[in-house]
Design an enzyme around this catalytic site. Sequence first.
Site, PDB file in Angstrom:
ATOM      1  N   ARG A   1      35.948  37.744  42.939  1.00 23.17           N
ATOM      2  CA  ARG A   1      34.870  36.774  43.197  1.00 23.17           C
ATOM      3  C   ARG A   1      34.425  36.124  41.892  1.00 23.17           C
ATOM      4  NH1 ARG A   1      29.504  38.626  46.321  1.00 23.17           N
ATOM      5  NH2 ARG A   1      30.868  38.334  48.112  1.00 23.17           N
TER       6      ARG A   1
ATOM      7  N   THR B   1      31.406  40.672  37.838  1.00 28.75           N
ATOM      8  CA  THR B   1      32.738  41.200  38.137  1.00 28.75           C
ATOM      9  C   THR B   1      32.733  42.698  38.175  1.00 28.75           C
ATOM     10  OG1 THR B   1      33.839  39.359  37.106  1.00 28.75           O
ATOM     11  CG2 THR B   1      34.989  41.414  36.985  1.00 28.75           C
TER      12      THR B   1
ATOM     13  N   SER C   1      29.564  43.405  35.901  1.00 33.31           N
ATOM     14  CA  SER C   1      28.292  43.755  36.548  1.00 33.31           C
ATOM     15  C   SER C   1      28.461  44.926  37.513  1.00 33.31           C
ATOM     16  CB  SER C   1      27.735  42.538  37.286  1.00 33.31           C
ATOM     17  OG  SER C   1      28.681  42.093  38.227  1.00 33.31           O
TER      18      SER C   1
END
Lengths: 235, 273
Positions: B58, B40, B168
């Site tokens: 996502r 994320t 991330s």
Amino acid sequence: MGDSQYSFSLTTFSPSGKLVQIEHALTAVGSGQTSLGIKAANGVVIATEKKLPSILVDETSVQKIQILTPNIGVVYSGMGPDSRVLVRKSRKQAEQYFRLYKEPIPVTQLVRETATVMQEFTQSGGVRPFGVSLLVAGYDDKGPQLYQVDPSGSYFSWKASAMGKNVSNAKTFLEKRYDEETELDDAVHTAILTLKEGFEGQISGKNIEIGVIDNDKIFRILTPSEIEDYLNEVA
Amino acid sequence: MSKIAESVPPKGGFSFDLCKRNEMLVQKGLKQPSFLKTGTTIVGLVFKDGVILGADTRATEGPIVADKNCEKIHYMAPNIYCCGAGTAADTEAVTDMVSSQLKLHRFHTGRDSRVVTALTLLKSHLFSYQGHVSAALVLGGVDVTGPHLHTIYPHGSTDTLPFATMGSGSLAAMAVFESKYREGLSRDEGVTLVAEAICSGIFNDLGSGSNVDICVITKGEKEYLRNYMLPNPRTYVSEKGYSFSKKTEVLLTKITPLRELVEVIEGGDAMEE
């Protein structure tokens, strides 16, 4: 009373088929301050006396009418501390229902859960029944609703009801004046007049509490100045 | 003496009973089930009038995109929102649980929730699970004491910052913030900066992608801008259309139209309550 031998133990029926502790609990309720509720066509109003033991008590620190969920409120007659425990448990149950179903709890379900808690304390060891009767006012998809819950755990739906010291006079007064088509504002006036009937001393915005819920389904506790406005309209 | 049917709080902490068994199974060759992670990019910044939170949309399951448009900005209180990175189930459950606790707290105190309350509830829960609840959160809101922004790590440590990124894609987003953030941004400048940081994460990190969600919280007001930007629209659609190849046997074609009208029967039997 011949039942006095059986009044020490909660879990024992008396020969006449009564649970004497519950009768005593109802007496405790009956000696509490008067509270009442009226279901109008477009909402519900609940009200109570707020008689403080002395003029030195800060009345803003006392609140008898409590909010359980944004659309359900409650008032009690009887022992204040017992009502606090029930309010806390009811709020938690309403929240648990919401977490599971992602929907606000219907009024009947919350009343049933609260009544179940009260009944548990009449059938467990080492505890006593709650010394309060609750008047639960709510507005959900089924419309405005008013419920009374007793220390025994039984609950009833009322169009108008009263509890506490002046109950018989108050109920007679309500029976005469109740009308199903009443609007919320008129119901508030009726509630004030009913409280006034048995009130000792001068009634004002500081010694009664009123909670209303109308079509917007939001439970509100009226401020002392709002109560004064209603009192002026009635006088 | 019979027990009162009240809920007894659990003794606390994670039950490590099955850990040895799991290790043994892995050694024997069992593949551990993978969990849905939100690789994320989540960000937050404090601007002149309040707090702005941003997130991508996502959700990944290893190399596969499991959800192209998930919601990572979670409601905590009317004036507090929380972005979540890490295991999707953990972030969802922990924010839901603390949101519930905050609601009860509001009833008991009669006051609006404070950001530090949410912070303390979240960090003590995460600490007691020793990092096994894999939720990295960016918590932001405006209360009576002003605007606040915090980051919470899975092990339970927290930071209080004027701008923060997690997930991330946090390095990509932090690069944007470090170069362009300044104090006293206006609302539009703040929203643009947050969108830019999230886009940086979307385009430069594999674990983040799809759209940008933004939430602006100011005193007494909040704006949840779901899908504020859609920088990844589906642009290519085959002209030939998508149909079965000629070799496929179609056995039965039956079209059942959706019922448009639902009849409500008044005065039917009421359900047993």
